[in-house]
Design an enzyme around this catalytic site. Structure first.
Site, PDB file in Angstrom:
ATOM      1  N   HIS A  44     -14.315  -1.773   1.004  1.00  0.00           N
ATOM      2  CA  HIS A  44     -14.272  -1.689   0.064  1.00  0.00           C
ATOM      3  C   HIS A  44     -13.604  -2.555  -1.232  1.00  0.00           C
ATOM      4  O   HIS A  44     -12.257  -2.407  -1.227  1.00  0.00           O
ATOM      5  CB  HIS A  44     -13.494  -0.185  -0.315  1.00  0.00           C
ATOM      6  CG  HIS A  44     -14.127   0.478  -2.384  1.00  0.00           C
ATOM      7  ND1 HIS A  44     -14.152  -0.121  -2.885  1.00  0.00           N
ATOM      8  CD2 HIS A  44     -14.295   1.605  -2.705  1.00  0.00           C
ATOM      9  CE1 HIS A  44     -14.474   0.125  -3.398  1.00  0.00           C
ATOM     10  NE2 HIS A  44     -14.386   1.354  -3.593  1.00  0.00           N
ATOM     11  N   ALA A  46     -13.162  -3.524  -4.071  1.00  0.00           N
ATOM     12  CA  ALA A  46     -13.825  -3.270  -4.930  1.00  0.00           C
ATOM     13  C   ALA A  46     -13.378  -2.490  -5.604  1.00  0.00           C
ATOM     14  O   ALA A  46     -12.389  -1.752  -5.419  1.00  0.00           O
ATOM     15  CB  ALA A  46     -15.441  -2.954  -5.479  1.00  0.00           C
ATOM     16  N   HIS A  47     -13.740  -2.595  -7.869  1.00  0.00           N
ATOM     17  CA  HIS A  47     -12.976  -1.948  -8.441  1.00  0.00           C
ATOM     18  C   HIS A  47     -11.408  -1.351  -8.404  1.00  0.00           C
ATOM     19  O   HIS A  47     -11.239  -0.520  -8.228  1.00  0.00           O
ATOM     20  CB  HIS A  47     -13.904  -0.305  -8.226  1.00  0.00           C
ATOM     21  CG  HIS A  47     -15.196  -0.330  -8.042  1.00  0.00           C
ATOM     22  ND1 HIS A  47     -15.686  -0.789  -8.316  1.00  0.00           N
ATOM     23  CD2 HIS A  47     -16.687   0.734  -7.071  1.00  0.00           C
ATOM     24  CE1 HIS A  47     -17.297  -0.807  -8.609  1.00  0.00           C
ATOM     25  NE2 HIS A  47     -17.307   0.015  -7.828  1.00  0.00           N
ATOM     26  N   TYR A  49      -9.103  -1.385  -6.362  1.00  0.00           N
ATOM     27  CA  TYR A  49      -8.617  -0.803  -4.474  1.00  0.00           C
ATOM     28  C   TYR A  49      -7.891  -2.051  -3.779  1.00  0.00           C
ATOM     29  O   TYR A  49      -7.842  -3.365  -4.066  1.00  0.00           O
ATOM     30  CB  TYR A  49      -9.054  -0.609  -3.451  1.00  0.00           C
ATOM     31  CG  TYR A  49      -9.917   1.339  -4.454  1.00  0.00           C
ATOM     32  CD1 TYR A  49      -9.016   2.364  -4.681  1.00  0.00           C
ATOM     33  CD2 TYR A  49     -11.251   1.636  -4.818  1.00  0.00           C
ATOM     34  CE1 TYR A  49      -8.998   3.596  -4.687  1.00  0.00           C
ATOM     35  CE2 TYR A  49     -11.439   2.233  -5.370  1.00  0.00           C
ATOM     36  CZ  TYR A  49     -10.646   3.585  -5.514  1.00  0.00           C
ATOM     37  OH  TYR A  49     -10.544   4.610  -5.967  1.00  0.00           O
ATOM     38  N   ARG A  96     -18.630  -3.900   0.114  1.00  0.00           N
ATOM     39  CA  ARG A  96     -18.640  -3.562  -1.369  1.00  0.00           C
ATOM     40  C   ARG A  96     -17.744  -4.691  -1.932  1.00  0.00           C
ATOM     41  O   ARG A  96     -16.439  -4.974  -1.507  1.00  0.00           O
ATOM     42  CB  ARG A  96     -18.351  -1.953  -1.433  1.00  0.00           C
ATOM     43  CG  ARG A  96     -18.815  -2.034  -3.513  1.00  0.00           C
ATOM     44  CD  ARG A  96     -18.830  -1.000  -3.445  1.00  0.00           C
ATOM     45  NE  ARG A  96     -19.161   0.119  -4.917  1.00  0.00           N
ATOM     46  CZ  ARG A  96     -20.170   0.412  -5.495  1.00  0.00           C
ATOM     47  NH1 ARG A  96     -21.198  -0.088  -4.339  1.00  0.00           N
ATOM     48  NH2 ARG A  96     -19.996   0.323  -6.744  1.00  0.00           N
ATOM     49  N   GLY A 166     -26.225   1.408 -12.816  1.00  0.00           N
ATOM     50  CA  GLY A 166     -27.041   1.636 -14.430  1.00  0.00           C
ATOM     51  C   GLY A 166     -27.939   1.325 -13.193  1.00  0.00           C
ATOM     52  O   GLY A 166     -28.902   1.595 -14.832  1.00  0.00           O
TER      53      GLY A 166
END
Length: 233
Positions: A44, A46-47, A49, A96, A166
Site C-alpha cells: 500500500h 498510497a493514501h 500511509y 498500489r 470512481g
C-alpha cells in the site's frame, strides 16, 4: 472518552531496515497462511500511509538519503518492494500508488514525475501489477475531472496495470477497450454489490452504497447486509 496518541516522529535511518523487514515478514506470513487464503500481497504505497509518506515531498522533509531528491524519497518504497519480492516472488507482488492524491495532506509538487519514476522502477523489479489511483480522485469521496492522465505510467510499467477511482460499468469498459488500462478495480460499488461482476454482465441495477457505514466499528452494517441480485429484483 478521548483517545491518546504518541507524537509522530521520523524514523531514524538505523530503524528503517527493521521496518523493511517487517513488510517482508508480513508478506511471508500471508503466503504461509495457506494457498486458499492469499495468492499474493499488494503493498500500500498510497493514501497517506507510511510508504507514501516517504515518497511525497509535501510530507517527507528528511535530510538523509531517504529525503530530498525523487530517487531518495522513493528509496524506502523500492527497498520494501525488493525485500518482499525476494521473499515470496515478484509474481506474487503488487503495488498500489496514488501520486496525484492528497489524502492525509500527502501531496507532491510533481506527481507526474513521481508516478512515472515509480512505474519504471516497479517494472524493473518485475512485480505482477501496478494499481494506480486516478488523478481525479484527489481526496476521499470526491471525483473531479482533470487533465492529468495515468497513461505515461501505464506505458512505462511492463506488468498488469490496474486503475481505480470512481469508475462505473460504462467508463470501466471504455478504459479497457481503449487500452488505457488492463484492469479496473472497484471498491465502493463492490461493497454495496457483492455480486458486482454478475450485475455488470447483466447490466442490472446496482445497490446504492452508504458511505457513513464504511468506517464504523460494526462488523455487519454496511459490509455484509447488502442484498444479492436474486433478492433485489
Amino acid at each position: 472518552m478521548t483517545a491518546e496518541f504518541s507524537t509522530p516522529r521520523r524514523l531514524t535511518t538505523e530503524e528503517i531496515p527493521s521496518v523493511v523487514n517487517d513488510f517482508r515478514l508480513a508478506a511471508r506470513n500471508a503466503i504461509e497462511a495457506g494457498k486458499f487464503l492469499f495468492d499474493g500481497v499488494e503493498l500500500h504505497g498510497a493514501h497517506g500511509y507510511l510508504i507514501v509518506q516517504f515518497m511525497k515531498d509535501q510530507v517527507n522533509d528528511r535530510t538523509d538519503h531517504y529525503g530530498g531528491s525523487l530517487e531518495n524519497r522513493c528509496r524506502f518504497a523500492l527497498e520494501v518492494v525488493e525485500a518482499v519480492a525476494n521473499e515470496i516472488g515478484a509474481d506474487r507482488v503488487g503495488f498500489r500508488i496514488s501520486p496525484f492524491a492528497n489524502y492525509l495532506e500527502s501531496g507532491d509538487s510533481n506527481p507526474e514525475a513521481l508516478g512515472l519514476y515509480m512505474a519504471e522502477s516497479l517494472s524493473k523489479h518485475g512485480i505482477l501489477f501496478c494499481h494506480a489511483v486516478e488523478p481525479r480522485m484527489i481526496t476521499a469521496g470526491e471525483k473531479k475531472e482533470c487533465h492529468h492522465s495515468l497513461l505515461p505510467m501505464r506505458k512505462a510499467f511492463n506488468g498488469s496495470f490496474i486503475v481505480a477511482g470512481g469508475y462505473d460499468r460504462e467508463d470501466g469498459n471504455k478504459a479497457v477497450m481503449n487500452g488505457y488500462t488492463d484492469l479496473v478495480a472497484y471498491g465502493r460499488l463492490f461493497l454495496a454489490n457483492p455480486d458486482l461482476p454478475r450485475r455488470f454482465e447483466l447490466n442490472a441495477p446496482l445497490n446504492e452504497y452508504h458511505r457513513e457505514t464504511f468506517y464504523t466499528s460494526d462488523p455487519v452494517v454496511g459490509y455484509t447486509d447488502y442484498p444479492f441480485l436474486e433478492y433485489a429484483m
